[in-house]
Design a protein around this motif. Structure first.
Motif, mmCIF file in Angstrom:
data_model
loop_
_atom_site.group_PDB
_atom_site.id
_atom_site.type_symbol
_atom_site.label_atom_id
_atom_site.label_comp_id
_atom_site.label_asym_id
_atom_site.label_seq_id
_atom_site.Cartn_x
_atom_site.Cartn_y
_atom_site.Cartn_z
ATOM 1 N N ALA A 480 0.873 -1.369 0.347
ATOM 2 C CA ALA A 480 0.426 -0.321 -0.548
ATOM 3 C C ALA A 480 1.090 1.447 0.153
ATOM 4 O O ALA A 480 1.083 1.929 -0.475
ATOM 5 N N ARG A 481 2.035 1.276 0.425
ATOM 6 C CA ARG A 481 3.203 2.094 1.220
ATOM 7 C C ARG A 481 3.477 2.727 -0.002
ATOM 8 O O ARG A 481 3.968 3.818 -1.218
ATOM 9 N N ILE A 482 3.553 1.343 -1.466
ATOM 10 C CA ILE A 482 4.842 1.008 -2.880
ATOM 11 C C ILE A 482 3.566 2.515 -3.654
ATOM 12 O O ILE A 482 3.626 2.831 -3.951
ATOM 13 N N ALA A 483 2.414 1.471 -3.335
ATOM 14 C CA ALA A 483 1.191 2.559 -4.484
ATOM 15 C C ALA A 483 0.566 3.980 -3.867
ATOM 16 O O ALA A 483 0.876 4.236 -4.981
ATOM 17 N N ASP A 484 1.026 4.263 -2.884
ATOM 18 C CA ASP A 484 1.074 5.829 -2.366
ATOM 19 C C ASP A 484 1.918 6.230 -2.705
ATOM 20 O O ASP A 484 2.243 7.345 -3.439
ATOM 21 N N PHE A 485 3.676 5.971 -3.117
ATOM 22 C CA PHE A 485 4.381 6.359 -3.212
ATOM 23 C C PHE A 485 4.651 6.458 -5.269
ATOM 24 O O PHE A 485 4.553 7.541 -5.851
ATOM 25 N N GLU A 486 3.864 5.602 -6.051
ATOM 26 C CA GLU A 486 3.505 5.222 -7.282
ATOM 27 C C GLU A 486 2.507 6.810 -7.176
ATOM 28 O O GLU A 486 2.780 7.446 -8.672
ATOM 29 N N GLU A 487 1.274 6.959 -6.630
ATOM 30 C CA GLU A 487 0.570 8.075 -7.046
ATOM 31 C C GLU A 487 1.002 9.828 -6.447
ATOM 32 O O GLU A 487 1.311 10.494 -7.603
ATOM 33 N N ALA A 488 2.537 9.707 -5.930
ATOM 34 C CA ALA A 488 2.982 10.639 -5.261
ATOM 35 C C ALA A 488 3.856 10.889 -6.878
ATOM 36 O O ALA A 488 3.762 12.264 -7.264
ATOM 37 N N ALA A 489 4.649 9.957 -7.284
ATOM 38 C CA ALA A 489 5.544 10.108 -8.428
ATOM 39 C C ALA A 489 4.561 11.240 -9.765
ATOM 40 O O ALA A 489 5.142 11.518 -10.686
ATOM 41 N N ASP A 490 3.024 9.678 -9.725
ATOM 42 C CA ASP A 490 2.279 10.177 -10.469
ATOM 43 C C ASP A 490 2.144 12.632 -10.259
ATOM 44 O O ASP A 490 1.682 12.979 -11.674
ATOM 45 N N ARG A 491 1.711 12.839 -9.176
ATOM 46 C CA ARG A 491 1.353 13.750 -8.940
ATOM 47 C C ARG A 491 2.573 14.758 -9.413
ATOM 48 O O ARG A 491 2.883 15.719 -9.901
ATOM 49 N N VAL A 492 4.261 14.700 -8.632
ATOM 50 C CA VAL A 492 5.468 14.633 -9.006
ATOM 51 C C VAL A 492 5.358 15.042 -10.474
ATOM 52 O O VAL A 492 5.607 16.345 -10.927
ATOM 53 N N GLU A 493 5.039 14.383 -11.325
ATOM 54 C CA GLU A 493 5.847 13.910 -13.038
ATOM 55 C C GLU A 493 4.476 15.115 -13.482
ATOM 56 O O GLU A 493 5.058 15.929 -14.747
ATOM 57 N N ALA A 494 3.503 15.171 -12.635
ATOM 58 C CA ALA A 494 1.960 16.687 -13.228
ATOM 59 C C ALA A 494 3.392 18.123 -13.041
ATOM 60 O O ALA A 494 3.058 18.375 -13.822
ATOM 61 N N MET A 495 3.608 18.125 -11.885
ATOM 62 C CA MET A 495 4.123 19.159 -11.528
ATOM 63 C C MET A 495 5.139 19.479 -12.430
ATOM 64 O O MET A 495 6.168 20.463 -12.341
ATOM 65 N N GLN A 496 5.832 18.628 -12.620
ATOM 66 C CA GLN A 496 7.494 18.457 -13.567
ATOM 67 C C GLN A 496 6.688 19.416 -14.912
ATOM 68 O O GLN A 496 7.090 20.110 -15.346
ATOM 69 N N MET A 497 5.862 18.414 -15.112
ATOM 70 C CA MET A 497 5.210 19.000 -16.468
ATOM 71 C C MET A 497 4.355 20.216 -16.885
ATOM 72 O O MET A 497 5.384 21.444 -17.607
ATOM 73 N N LEU A 498 3.792 20.527 -15.950
ATOM 74 C CA LEU A 498 3.524 22.523 -15.412
ATOM 75 C C LEU A 498 4.370 22.846 -15.496
ATOM 76 O O LEU A 498 4.830 24.205 -15.888
ATOM 77 N N ILE A 499 6.027 22.791 -14.724
ATOM 78 C CA ILE A 499 7.019 23.522 -14.394
ATOM 79 C C ILE A 499 7.588 24.167 -15.545
ATOM 80 O O ILE A 499 7.992 25.225 -16.289
ATOM 81 N N ALA A 500 7.331 22.450 -16.233
ATOM 82 C CA ALA A 500 7.977 22.346 -18.045
ATOM 83 C C ALA A 500 7.769 23.680 -18.939
ATOM 84 O O ALA A 500 8.306 24.478 -19.410
ATOM 85 N N ASN A 501 5.786 23.862 -18.706
ATOM 86 C CA ASN A 501 5.782 24.699 -19.459
ATOM 87 C C ASN A 501 5.660 26.273 -19.003
ATOM 88 O O ASN A 501 5.608 26.600 -19.735
#
Length: 668
Positions: A480-501
């Motif tokens: 379950a913690r690993i799944a939470d990590f995956e969701e956090a990674a998705d949020r970080v990638e979304a934030m990274q794309m936003l910062i790139a834009n």
């Protein structure tokens, strides 16, 4: 006869009735005295309230003049005069003297100390004159206006400050004080039973006070404030006048009620005394006449009439009872004479009857003697016949008993031999049973050891299964913690794309700014520097965003490897848990089978032990039977001897009976 120690027994009846009357009047007199004292107390209470109200008049006048700053020498003189008259009664000497000293030091009386002293004196007068404790609803709310509400209006008016314009707090206090005063006026009017307060100018004056209050609050000035205070002073005067009138009415009513009750009580008491005198005289006269008749009755006069039988009271009942007693006494004397005559006649008849009965008794006695002689002859013949029959029957019974005893002796000897044989067989069976029980006990011990080892193995298996289950739960939580990590990674990638834009947009914005700055020329050099810095910042942001994307890609590869490793661990632990469950289930089945075997062995051991006990008991029973057979043989020998003795004794008894019959026949 009256006892010497009974004092009331020596008193005449009239004196005792008078004493009872006096004892009955004592509680009535005490209650009347209590009523008089209570009425006088109520009158004194109301008079003290009236005195307190009279004392409050000069004090209130000074209080109002203090508020206006116009205290005069006449006001102080009136206060001193009232103090000389009422200070001792209300114990207010200290408060009155302090107020006079403050007023004489500062006649204008614009200091708060003298106002406070005036309010203290008013409170003390209200407490010690019982105005505060007024029990009558007619005057209670009037007292509330005189002591509290009017003064509360003046206190609220005094809080307006040095200028004549009140603030919001002062307005609320004034309105609250006026409304409280009007409420007290309303309750005083409603609580007045005769409606005299409602017909007085009190209600109209309260309306004028409310009008003056509204005028002052709408148009605050010294003139409207003075008019407001004047209306309050007039309301206090009207209220004090009404309260004084109601107190006078209350005192008059109390005094009238006291005089009326005293008159009624005196009249009732006089009527009671007159009636008691007449009743006592009538009762004592009737009882005296009856007592004289009783005295003549004790002298033997049964012919004179009894007085008072025509009365319909208790004395008449006593007189009629006495008359009945005289009548019964006359009848008793007549009956006694008749009984004497009948008794003498009965005595003569009884003597004749006794003589006749004695003759008949002697005749019957002779007949009884003849019958007794005949009965003895018949008894002797019957006894002789019974003795012969008894001798024959006893001889037959003794012979049969002797034969039976012989046969019983033979049977007992045979039973003794059989019992000895049975005892030897029981001893051999007991020895074999004990050997079997020892063997079964050894097997039971081995089974118990095996069962103990299986229980320990099952506990270890349970611990392993528990650890496997706990590990599975830990792996589930880690997953379950690993799944939470995956969701956090998705949020970080979304934030990274936003910062790139944002960085791209910033770079374009900096490029446009550079173009515009170059177009302007010298004037846009400063803006050109800012545009270069923004462009540099956008490039740094884009580079940092690319680094974050690379790191996230590496973290995703590591995340996939961790998920695969956790899945392998999870499968291995689940396989281990299933194996542990199978082992535990097999151990449980073996434990159940061994438990059944153990129970069967214990049951067999118990059965063998019971068999040993039964064989031992049979052995003891055989020994007891052998001893009993020997005792029976001895008892049979004794029975044979006793039969011989019985035969001899019965022969002797038969010979004695025959000899006695012969002697009796000779005597007859």
């Amino acid at each position: 006869m009256v006892r010497r120690g009974n004092i009331f027994g020596r008193l005449p009846f009239a004196a005792m009735l008078s004493l009872v009357l006096i004892l009955g009047l004592i509680p009535a007199v005490l209650l009347g005295n209590l009523f008089i004292q209570q009425s006088l107390t109520d009158v004194k209470f109301a008079q003290q309230e009236k005195s307190g109200l009279d004392y409050l008049r000069p004090v209130w006048r000074i209080y109002m003049h203090q508020q206006a700053g116009t205290v005069t020498a006449a006001d102080i003189a009136a206060l001193k005069k009232a103090g000389l008259q009422y200070d001792r009664q209300f114990d207010t000497s200290d408060e009155s003297r302090r107020l006079v000293e403050l007023l004489e030091e500062n006649p204008e009386n614009d200091a708060s100390a003298s106002i406070e002293a005036t309010e203290t004196l008013m409170e003390e007068i209200g407490d010690h004159s019982h105005l505060v404790l007024d029990p009558d609803l007619d005057t209670y709310y009037l007292m509330d206006i005189v002591l509290l509400r009017s003064r509360g209006v003046m206190d609220a008016l005094a809080e307006r400050g040095t200028d004549d314009v009140p603030d919001n707090t002062a307005r609320r206090d004034i309105l609250r004080a006026v409304l409280s005063l009007k409420e007290s006026v309303k309750r005083a009017t409603e609580g007045n039973l005769d409606g005299s307060v409602g017909r007085s100018p009190l209600k109209a004056q309260s309306q004028q006070l409310a009008t003056a209050a509204r005028t002052y609050l709408n148009h605050p000035s010294r003139t409207t404030a003075e008019a407001f205070a004047k209306e309050n002073d007039q309301l206090w005067s009207v209220t004090a006048h009404e309260m004084n009138r109601l107190l006078d009415v209350r005192i008059t009513k109390l005094q009238d009620r006291l005089r009326f009750n005293l008159g009624v009580s005196g009249t009732v008491l006089l009527v009671v005394l007159v009636l008691a005198f007449l009743v006592i005289r009538a009762l004592s006269g009737s009882l005296n006449r009856i007592s004289h008749r009783v005295a003549r009755l004790s002298e033997g006069d049964y012919a004179s009439p009894v007085p008072g039988t025509d009365l319909h009271n208790d004395v008449g009942i006593i007189a009629r009872a006495l008359e009945d007693f005289v009548s019964l006494t006359n009848e008793r004397q007549t009956l006694e004479a008749t009984l004497l005559r009948e008794r003498e006649q009965s005595r003569v008849e009884l003597e004749a009857t006794i003589t006749r009965v004695n003759a008949e008794n002697r005749t019957l006695l002779d007949k009884v003697v003849e019958q007794q002689k005949e009965s003895r002859a018949n008894e002797r013949r019957a006894l002789t016949s019974l003795a012969a029959d008894l001798e024959a029957h006893v001889s037959v019974l003794v012979s049969a008993a002797r034969d039976a005893a012989t046969r019983l002796d033979q049977s007992v000897n045979a039973m003794t031999d059989e019992t000895a044989t049975t005892q030897h067989q029981a001893e051999a069976a007991a020895l074999a049973a004990r050997q079997i029980r020892d063997t079964v006990d050894g097997v039971a011990v081995s089974i118990v050891a095996i069962s103990t080892q299986l229980k320990a193995l099952r506990e270890q298996s349970e611990e392993g299964r528990t650890m496997a289950d706990s590990t599975i739960e830990s792996v589930d939580r880690a997953t379950a913690r690993i799944a939470d990590f995956e969701e956090a990674a998705d949020r970080v990638e979304a934030m990274q794309m936003l910062i790139a834009n944002v960085a791209n947009q910033t770079n374009l914005l900096a490029l446009n700014a550079s173009i515009e700055a170059a177009r302007v020329g010298e004037a846009g050099k400063g803006f050109m520097v800012v545009a270069d810095e923004v462009k540099s910042l956008a490039q740094s942001t884009r580079k940092a965003t690319q680094d974050i994307a690379d790191q996230m890609a590496g973290m995703r590869h590591a995340h996939a490897a961790v998920v695969a490793a956790f899945q392998s661990i999870f499968d291995a632990i689940r396989h281990l848990s299933l194996a542990s469950r199978s082992i535990s289930h097999g151990i449980d089945e073996q434990t159940d089978r061994i438990t059944v075997v153990e129970q069967a062995i214990h049951a067999a051991s118990g059965t063998v032990s019971g068999l040993c006990d039964s064989i031992a008991q049979a052995d003891h029973s055989a020994a007891d039977a052998s001893r009993a057979s020997r005792q029976i043989a001895a008892d049979v020998g004794g029975v044979v001897d006793q039969l011989a003795t019985l035969d001899q004794t019965f022969a002797t008894f038969t010979r004695g009976m025959k000899e006695a019959q012969s002697v009796d026949s000779i005597a007859a």
